[in-house]
Design a protein around this motif. Sequence first.
Motif, PDB file in Angstrom:
ATOM      1  N   LEU A  43       0.970  -1.034  -0.013  1.00 26.31           N
ATOM      2  CA  LEU A  43       0.062  -0.022   0.190  1.00 26.31           C
ATOM      3  C   LEU A  43       0.844   1.251  -0.097  1.00 26.31           C
ATOM      4  CD1 LEU A  43      -2.939  -0.946   2.487  1.00 26.31           C
ATOM      5  CD2 LEU A  43      -3.157  -0.724  -0.034  1.00 26.31           C
ATOM      6  N   LYS A  44       2.005   1.152   0.894  1.00 28.12           N
ATOM      7  CA  LYS A  44       2.706   2.208   0.844  1.00 28.12           C
ATOM      8  C   LYS A  44       3.298   2.658  -0.541  1.00 28.12           C
ATOM      9  CE  LYS A  44       5.502   5.277   3.219  1.00 28.12           C
ATOM     10  NZ  LYS A  44       5.726   6.338   2.155  1.00 28.12           N
ATOM     11  N   ARG A  45       3.971   1.726  -1.264  1.00 22.91           N
ATOM     12  CA  ARG A  45       4.497   1.576  -2.585  1.00 22.91           C
ATOM     13  C   ARG A  45       3.530   2.372  -3.511  1.00 22.91           C
ATOM     14  NH1 ARG A  45       6.535  -3.466  -4.866  1.00 22.91           N
ATOM     15  NH2 ARG A  45       7.224  -2.257  -6.445  1.00 22.91           N
ATOM     16  N   ARG A  46       2.276   1.852  -3.393  1.00 23.73           N
ATOM     17  CA  ARG A  46       1.149   2.655  -4.052  1.00 23.73           C
ATOM     18  C   ARG A  46       1.030   3.948  -3.874  1.00 23.73           C
ATOM     19  NH1 ARG A  46      -5.049   0.324  -4.547  1.00 23.73           N
ATOM     20  NH2 ARG A  46      -4.857   0.936  -2.548  1.00 23.73           N
ATOM     21  N   TYR A  47       0.883   4.220  -2.830  1.00 29.87           N
ATOM     22  CA  TYR A  47       0.651   5.648  -2.498  1.00 29.87           C
ATOM     23  C   TYR A  47       2.037   6.501  -2.871  1.00 29.87           C
ATOM     24  CZ  TYR A  47      -3.051   3.929   0.703  1.00 29.87           C
ATOM     25  OH  TYR A  47      -4.202   3.181   1.193  1.00 29.87           O
ATOM     26  N   ASP A  48       2.876   5.981  -2.762  1.00 30.38           N
ATOM     27  CA  ASP A  48       4.227   6.627  -3.219  1.00 30.38           C
ATOM     28  C   ASP A  48       4.436   7.114  -4.723  1.00 30.38           C
ATOM     29  OD1 ASP A  48       5.277   6.791  -0.687  1.00 30.38           O
ATOM     30  OD2 ASP A  48       6.825   5.070  -0.960  1.00 30.38           O
ATOM     31  N   LEU A  49       3.739   6.070  -5.444  1.00 30.51           N
ATOM     32  CA  LEU A  49       3.570   6.440  -6.840  1.00 30.51           C
ATOM     33  C   LEU A  49       2.345   7.765  -7.395  1.00 30.51           C
ATOM     34  CD1 LEU A  49       3.412   2.906  -8.417  1.00 30.51           C
ATOM     35  CD2 LEU A  49       5.216   4.512  -8.719  1.00 30.51           C
ATOM     36  N   TYR A  63      -8.205  18.315 -18.066  1.00 29.74           N
ATOM     37  CA  TYR A  63      -8.303  17.224 -17.270  1.00 29.74           C
ATOM     38  C   TYR A  63      -9.281  17.434 -16.203  1.00 29.74           C
ATOM     39  CZ  TYR A  63      -7.507  12.341 -16.305  1.00 29.74           C
ATOM     40  OH  TYR A  63      -7.928  11.223 -15.791  1.00 29.74           O
ATOM     41  N   GLU A  64     -10.327  16.918 -15.720  1.00 29.25           N
ATOM     42  CA  GLU A  64     -11.102  16.795 -14.738  1.00 29.25           C
ATOM     43  C   GLU A  64     -10.405  16.959 -13.612  1.00 29.25           C
ATOM     44  OE1 GLU A  64     -11.510  14.873 -17.183  1.00 29.25           O
ATOM     45  OE2 GLU A  64     -13.340  15.236 -18.050  1.00 29.25           O
ATOM     46  N   ALA A  65     -10.366  18.057 -12.770  1.00 31.53           N
ATOM     47  CA  ALA A  65      -9.596  18.367 -11.435  1.00 31.53           C
ATOM     48  C   ALA A  65     -10.474  17.745 -10.409  1.00 31.53           C
ATOM     49  CB  ALA A  65      -9.655  19.874 -11.215  1.00 31.53           C
ATOM     50  N   ASP A  66     -11.542  17.631 -10.448  1.00 26.81           N
ATOM     51  CA  ASP A  66     -12.272  16.832  -9.188  1.00 26.81           C
ATOM     52  C   ASP A  66     -11.791  15.244  -9.400  1.00 26.81           C
ATOM     53  OD1 ASP A  66     -14.312  16.451  -7.450  1.00 26.81           O
ATOM     54  OD2 ASP A  66     -15.283  15.149  -8.799  1.00 26.81           O
ATOM     55  N   THR A  67     -11.500  14.740 -10.058  1.00 27.62           N
ATOM     56  CA  THR A  67     -11.160  13.573 -10.202  1.00 27.62           C
ATOM     57  C   THR A  67      -9.665  13.370  -9.737  1.00 27.62           C
ATOM     58  OG1 THR A  67     -12.187  12.801 -12.246  1.00 27.62           O
ATOM     59  CG2 THR A  67     -10.322  11.418 -11.803  1.00 27.62           C
ATOM     60  N   LEU A  68      -8.728  14.279 -10.229  1.00 32.06           N
ATOM     61  CA  LEU A  68      -7.417  14.473  -9.292  1.00 32.06           C
ATOM     62  C   LEU A  68      -7.710  14.340  -7.828  1.00 32.06           C
ATOM     63  CD1 LEU A  68      -5.180  16.509 -11.962  1.00 32.06           C
ATOM     64  CD2 LEU A  68      -5.147  13.977 -11.198  1.00 32.06           C
ATOM     65  N   GLU A  69      -8.391  15.454  -7.695  1.00 35.59           N
ATOM     66  CA  GLU A  69      -8.553  15.788  -6.031  1.00 35.59           C
ATOM     67  C   GLU A  69      -8.991  14.457  -5.470  1.00 35.59           C
ATOM     68  OE1 GLU A  69     -11.361  19.245  -5.490  1.00 35.59           O
ATOM     69  OE2 GLU A  69     -10.096  20.463  -6.853  1.00 35.59           O
ATOM     70  N   LYS A  70      -9.768  13.535  -5.937  1.00 34.34           N
ATOM     71  CA  LYS A  70     -10.393  12.511  -5.414  1.00 34.34           C
ATOM     72  C   LYS A  70      -9.189  11.382  -5.007  1.00 34.34           C
ATOM     73  CE  LYS A  70     -15.169  12.516  -6.528  1.00 34.34           C
ATOM     74  NZ  LYS A  70     -16.327  12.069  -7.312  1.00 34.34           N
ATOM     75  N   VAL A  71      -8.356  11.508  -6.172  1.00 35.73           N
ATOM     76  CA  VAL A  71      -7.079  10.483  -5.783  1.00 35.73           C
ATOM     77  C   VAL A  71      -6.263  10.975  -4.739  1.00 35.73           C
ATOM     78  CG1 VAL A  71      -4.993   9.844  -7.013  1.00 35.73           C
ATOM     79  CG2 VAL A  71      -7.147   9.837  -8.366  1.00 35.73           C
ATOM     80  N   ILE A  72      -6.022  12.507  -5.041  1.00 40.42           N
ATOM     81  CA  ILE A  72      -5.172  12.988  -3.850  1.00 40.42           C
ATOM     82  C   ILE A  72      -5.782  12.643  -2.342  1.00 40.42           C
ATOM     83  CG2 ILE A  72      -4.225  15.141  -3.010  1.00 40.42           C
ATOM     84  CD1 ILE A  72      -4.254  15.998  -5.842  1.00 40.42           C
ATOM     85  N   LYS A  73      -6.974  13.099  -2.320  1.00 45.07           N
ATOM     86  CA  LYS A  73      -7.643  12.694  -0.942  1.00 45.07           C
ATOM     87  C   LYS A  73      -7.475  11.382  -0.774  1.00 45.07           C
ATOM     88  CE  LYS A  73     -12.071  13.258   1.507  1.00 45.07           C
ATOM     89  NZ  LYS A  73     -13.359  13.380   1.442  1.00 45.07           N
ATOM     90  N   ALA A  74      -7.793  10.273  -1.369  1.00 46.37           N
ATOM     91  CA  ALA A  74      -7.636   8.911  -1.166  1.00 46.37           C
ATOM     92  C   ALA A  74      -6.243   8.568  -0.736  1.00 46.37           C
ATOM     93  CB  ALA A  74      -8.293   8.239  -2.400  1.00 46.37           C
TER      94      ALA A  74
END
Length: 187
Positions: A43-49, A63-74
Amino acid sequence: MSFGNIVLLVIVGIAAYLIAIYNKFVSLRAGIDAAWSDIDVQLKRRYDLIPALVDTVKGYKNYEADTLEKVIKARQVGLTASSIEEKSAAANMLSGALSKLFALAEAYPDLKANENFLHLQGELSRLEETIQNARRYYNAIVRDYNAKLESFPDLFVAQKFNFEPRDYFELEESEAEAVKKMPKIDL
């Protein structure tokens, strides 16, 4: 053999059996901890990518900023999660956000052709598979351990030495489908 020797032999046999039960619990608990450690590392390796992926995608103007924000928040939720339940929920949230990100990437031919994006997508896809395998292994050990906690006469040893049930690392059904749909890329 005298009656005293038979009683002593029975007592020694029961003690040996109880020690074996206790040692099996200890062994299973150590296996669970080791399996969880493996999941945590993946999981840490995935978060680091994720930051590199976000930086690559940010370069595409519409590009949809909302999608990027969801990825960053997750990702942030995952990094701060401490319990298995929290980490499981965060992993599910990130898997869903990433699958949406990759689905939206289909609408951007330049992004789909970006070598860095393809490399990161491939790495994340491989990590998802590794996490899925580690999750299966972890859950199998937890299943065996929890079943032993409720088995007779093992439950008496478990209660005496305060062995507690462990939680599974579960993938929500909707997220399981999202992970299955993530593109597999071999580089």
